[in-house]
Design a protein around this motif. Structure first.
Motif, mmCIF file in Angstrom:
data_model
loop_
_atom_site.group_PDB
_atom_site.id
_atom_site.type_symbol
_atom_site.label_atom_id
_atom_site.label_comp_id
_atom_site.label_asym_id
_atom_site.label_seq_id
_atom_site.Cartn_x
_atom_site.Cartn_y
_atom_site.Cartn_z
ATOM 1 N N ARG A 136 53.259 60.971 33.745
ATOM 2 C CA ARG A 136 53.483 59.941 32.726
ATOM 3 C C ARG A 136 54.156 60.547 31.491
ATOM 4 O O ARG A 136 55.084 59.958 30.933
ATOM 5 C CB ARG A 136 52.152 59.270 32.355
ATOM 6 N N SER A 137 53.693 61.716 31.061
ATOM 7 C CA SER A 137 54.274 62.304 29.853
ATOM 8 C C SER A 137 55.728 62.701 30.078
ATOM 9 O O SER A 137 56.584 62.475 29.216
ATOM 10 C CB SER A 137 53.459 63.518 29.401
ATOM 11 N N ILE A 150 57.773 59.674 29.951
ATOM 12 C CA ILE A 150 57.957 59.254 28.551
ATOM 13 C C ILE A 150 59.079 60.049 27.896
ATOM 14 O O ILE A 150 59.978 59.489 27.248
ATOM 15 C CB ILE A 150 56.638 59.395 27.776
ATOM 16 N N SER A 200 60.527 56.229 26.095
ATOM 17 C CA SER A 200 59.798 54.978 25.918
ATOM 18 C C SER A 200 58.297 55.258 25.977
ATOM 19 O O SER A 200 57.689 55.175 27.056
ATOM 20 C CB SER A 200 60.202 53.973 27.008
ATOM 21 N N PRO A 201 57.677 55.601 24.836
ATOM 22 C CA PRO A 201 56.265 55.970 24.852
ATOM 23 C C PRO A 201 55.308 54.819 25.145
ATOM 24 O O PRO A 201 54.228 55.044 25.695
ATOM 25 C CB PRO A 201 56.031 56.509 23.430
#
Length: 416
Positions: free
Chosen positions: A128-129, A132, A137-138
């Motif tokens: 996920r990080s 991002i 797109s956090p």
């Protein structure tokens, strides 16, 4: 816990599904690539961006080391570097001892270190990080990478961005356009007597028809490419069957570095005038949950051994002087060491920016080691500020069109 590899990230992140695949990522043709350098060469005054991803979560605290901070020494009694071990940068900070070449670039003002880079409400999952960071797109998942959206906004030519990694990374996947893929193993020509005979096929013959002439020119283009880029291509070809983790053993073990081969290839493409504005390269293996100090220092030595000659080489040509290098990882590590002589997934970390156009020095505030959030560093610089800066000052793009109206840039980091 398994180390993060580039392949696992690309498989599990999901970013490529609607991005690179839908956009139709193209493995570039060498003949077309070299022809583009002749027909539409990169202007010598046009800037180029080179993005290097450090997969796995590099420990920023043992990269840019706050050795003089008692809180650092207390949190990492067996992992901490002493003040005499590190390469002094000032402000109580020093570079990891494996980065002697980058220390020279720091001294010559060609290395900038942006401190405490991260994003709000950080996610400690590799996948996920990294998604991002690559999509910028956090808050919510999106199917396109930040440089992919730049491609969408500026034209459909995939040669405007090129990846020399084994697989196209999501950061280069747009909605309608994806960058070209140019893996190192993409060019391997025969040698010896067979190579001599093959080269002869590229020589024009009197009275030949247009198709024969075109085939001969393709062979000649390949020979020219091999001559310009051959050392890097041969080095990369030697590594083509290695696993991602094995590629991290390069320069520090006395062998050819995979990252070094990628960067040598990029340098050759820039010097040849290929009309590419953005490149991507990578190095993996930074998920140091155990036995971190030796592993990370070896990796940072490889990074140093690849980056330093690359930046030095770029200074010797007009096109190279306009190249800017950006080095990042998906997150840093926790402040406190774990029980396995390593560190676990954390949050903020430093970003390196290198090149002739860079105004060297520190940018951003150094995160506190005592004012923490659940044991992690609080980020002081939003990573999109770094992206906005290179989009505006390197690629000449409006950051608001690429980063969902995020327009904050880092003042003074890059010169016109």
């Amino acid at each position: 816990m398994d180390n993060l590899t580039r392949r696992r990230f690309l498989t599990l992140s999901g970013v490529t599904a609607a991005g690179a695949l839908a956009a139709g990522a193209t493995q570039v043709n060498w003949s077309d690539l070299m022809a583009a350098a002749v027909d539409d060469p990169l202007p010598s005054d046009q800037s180029v961006l080179v993005v290097i991803t450090l997969y796995g979560g590099n420990d920023g605290l043992n990269t840019v080391v706050p050795a003089a901070d008692p809180a650092y020494q207390k949190a990492r009694p067996d992992l901490a570097y002493a003040g005499d071990d590190v390469l002094d940068l000032g402000d109580g900070l020093g570079l990891n001892p494996g980065m002697k070449g980058l220390k020279g670039l720091w001294d010559s003002k060609r290395l900038a270190i942006v401190r405490g880079v991260g994003y709000p409400e950080p996610d400690r999952s590799h996948f996920r990080s990294m998604a991002i960071w690559q999509t910028a797109s956090p808050k919510s998942p999106v199917p396109t990478g930040w440089l992919g959206r730049w491609l969408d906004a500026t034209g459909a030519d995939p040669l405007r961005a090129v990846s020399v990694e084994p697989t196209l990374p999501p950061l280069l996947a747009g909605e309608t356009t994806a960058a070209a893929s140019l893996p190192l193993r993409g060019l391997a020509l025969p040698g010896g007597a067979l190579g001599t005979a093959y080269a002869a096929l590229g020589k024009p013959s009197p009275g030949e028809g247009p198709w024969q002439a075109r085939a001969a020119k393709s062979v000649q283009d390949l020979q020219n490419a091999a001559q310009v880029l051959g050392k890097a291509v041969r080095s990369g070809h030697e590594h083509e069957d290695e696993d991602d983790e094995e590629r991290t053993k390069g320069a520090s073990a006395g062998g050819a570095s995979q990252l070094g081969a990628q960067l040598e290839l990029i340098a050759g493409l820039i010097e040849a005038g290929v009309p590419t504005r953005a490149y991507s390269a990578s190095l993996g293996g930074f998920d140091t949950h155990a036995d971190e100090r030796g592993t990370q220092q070896r990796l940072l030595t490889e990074l140093d051994g690849a980056l330093t000659p690359f930046v030095q080489r770029l200074q010797r040509s007009d096109r190279g002087k306009n190249a800017v290098v950006l080095v990042y990882s998906e997150f840093g590590r926790r402040v406190q060491a774990n029980g396995s002589d390593g560190t676990d997934h954390g949050t903020a970390g430093p970003v390196f920016v290198l090149g002739e156009k860079v105004t060297g020095g520190f940018y951003g505030e150094q995160p506190s080691l005592t004012d923490l959030s659940n044991g992690d560093l609080k980020s002081t610089t939003d990573f999109r500020d770094v992206y906005a800066t290179v989009l505006q000052h390197v690629l000449g793009a409006d950051p608001a069109r690429i980063l969902a109206n995020h327009t904050t840039t880092i003042n003074g980091l890059l010169r016109a």
